[in-house]
Design a protein around this motif. Structure first.
Motif, PDB file in Angstrom:
ATOM      1  N   GLU A   1       0.917  -1.177   0.024  1.00  0.00           N
ATOM      2  CA  GLU A   1       0.256  -0.062   0.046  1.00  0.00           C
ATOM      3  C   GLU A   1       0.937   1.275  -0.047  1.00  0.00           C
ATOM      4  O   GLU A   1       1.858   1.262   0.835  1.00  0.00           O
ATOM      5  N   VAL A   2       0.621   2.212  -0.854  1.00  0.00           N
ATOM      6  CA  VAL A   2       1.378   3.418  -1.287  1.00  0.00           C
ATOM      7  C   VAL A   2       0.450   4.510  -0.411  1.00  0.00           C
ATOM      8  O   VAL A   2      -0.538   4.593  -0.843  1.00  0.00           O
TER       9      VAL A   2
ATOM     10  N   GLY B   1       3.146  14.708   4.352  1.00  0.00           N
ATOM     11  CA  GLY B   1       3.376  14.797   2.743  1.00  0.00           C
ATOM     12  C   GLY B   1       4.375  13.926   2.215  1.00  0.00           C
ATOM     13  O   GLY B   1       4.572  14.033   0.965  1.00  0.00           O
ATOM     14  N   LYS B   2       4.949  13.083   2.813  1.00  0.00           N
ATOM     15  CA  LYS B   2       5.967  12.309   2.111  1.00  0.00           C
ATOM     16  C   LYS B   2       5.381  11.109   1.797  1.00  0.00           C
ATOM     17  O   LYS B   2       4.242  10.581   2.362  1.00  0.00           O
TER      18      LYS B   2
ATOM     19  N   ALA C   1       7.619   8.566  -7.775  1.00  0.00           N
ATOM     20  CA  ALA C   1       8.460   7.699  -8.241  1.00  0.00           C
ATOM     21  C   ALA C   1       9.554   6.862  -7.404  1.00  0.00           C
ATOM     22  O   ALA C   1       9.916   5.548  -7.743  1.00  0.00           O
ATOM     23  N   ALA C   2       9.897   7.740  -6.303  1.00  0.00           N
ATOM     24  CA  ALA C   2      10.918   7.037  -5.490  1.00  0.00           C
ATOM     25  C   ALA C   2      10.429   6.017  -4.685  1.00  0.00           C
ATOM     26  O   ALA C   2      10.891   4.962  -4.534  1.00  0.00           O
ATOM     27  N   VAL C   3       9.119   5.898  -4.176  1.00  0.00           N
ATOM     28  CA  VAL C   3       8.687   5.007  -3.270  1.00  0.00           C
ATOM     29  C   VAL C   3       8.397   3.871  -4.110  1.00  0.00           C
ATOM     30  O   VAL C   3       8.518   2.813  -3.501  1.00  0.00           O
TER      31      VAL C   3
ATOM     32  N   ASN D   1      10.227   2.858  -6.667  1.00  0.00           N
ATOM     33  CA  ASN D   1      11.479   2.351  -7.028  1.00  0.00           C
ATOM     34  C   ASN D   1      11.975   1.573  -5.594  1.00  0.00           C
ATOM     35  O   ASN D   1      12.402   0.554  -5.779  1.00  0.00           O
ATOM     36  N   GLY D   2      11.585   1.983  -4.638  1.00  0.00           N
ATOM     37  CA  GLY D   2      11.737   1.139  -3.316  1.00  0.00           C
ATOM     38  C   GLY D   2      11.240  -0.167  -3.064  1.00  0.00           C
ATOM     39  O   GLY D   2      11.592  -1.174  -2.866  1.00  0.00           O
ATOM     40  N   ILE D   3       9.741   0.021  -3.662  1.00  0.00           N
ATOM     41  CA  ILE D   3       8.940  -1.338  -3.549  1.00  0.00           C
ATOM     42  C   ILE D   3       9.657  -2.127  -4.632  1.00  0.00           C
ATOM     43  O   ILE D   3       9.713  -3.537  -4.317  1.00  0.00           O
ATOM     44  N   GLU D   4      10.015  -1.863  -5.779  1.00  0.00           N
ATOM     45  CA  GLU D   4      10.751  -2.645  -6.831  1.00  0.00           C
ATOM     46  C   GLU D   4      12.015  -3.289  -6.051  1.00  0.00           C
ATOM     47  O   GLU D   4      12.272  -4.179  -6.631  1.00  0.00           O
ATOM     48  N   SER D   5      12.654  -2.482  -5.676  1.00  0.00           N
ATOM     49  CA  SER D   5      13.850  -3.025  -5.142  1.00  0.00           C
ATOM     50  C   SER D   5      13.571  -4.057  -4.201  1.00  0.00           C
ATOM     51  O   SER D   5      14.071  -4.924  -4.270  1.00  0.00           O
TER      52      SER D   5
END
Length: 70
Positions: free
Chosen positions: A6-7, A13-14, A37-39, A41-45
């Motif tokens: 879940e995002v 606001g982060k 986009a950064a979050v 990327n974190g999930i994909e990592s």
């Protein structure tokens, strides 16, 4: 039911994510990210690295440190 990421945005606001098990229990949370986009990327990592990640049991008091920490 399979687990899910879940995002969401926190009070500052982060962007953050949490990983929930199939029963709805939160089993992991991510750090704060500046952008969506950064979050993502974190999930994909996590998705890409978790299956091959080593398990290091640090729970034993006299267990040797992993090689990277020696």
């Amino acid at each position: 039911m399979a687990g899910k990421f879940e995002v969401y945005k926190d009070k500052a606001g982060k962007y953050r994510f949490r990983l929930k098990a199939g029963n709805g229990q939160i089993i992991a949370v991510g750090e704060a990210y500046e952008s969506k986009a950064a979050v993502m990327n974190g999930i994909e990592s996590i998705r890409g690295n978790a299956a091959a990640a080593a398990l290091v049991d640090m729970s034993e008091a006299d267990a040797p440190a992993p090689p990277a920490m020696r």
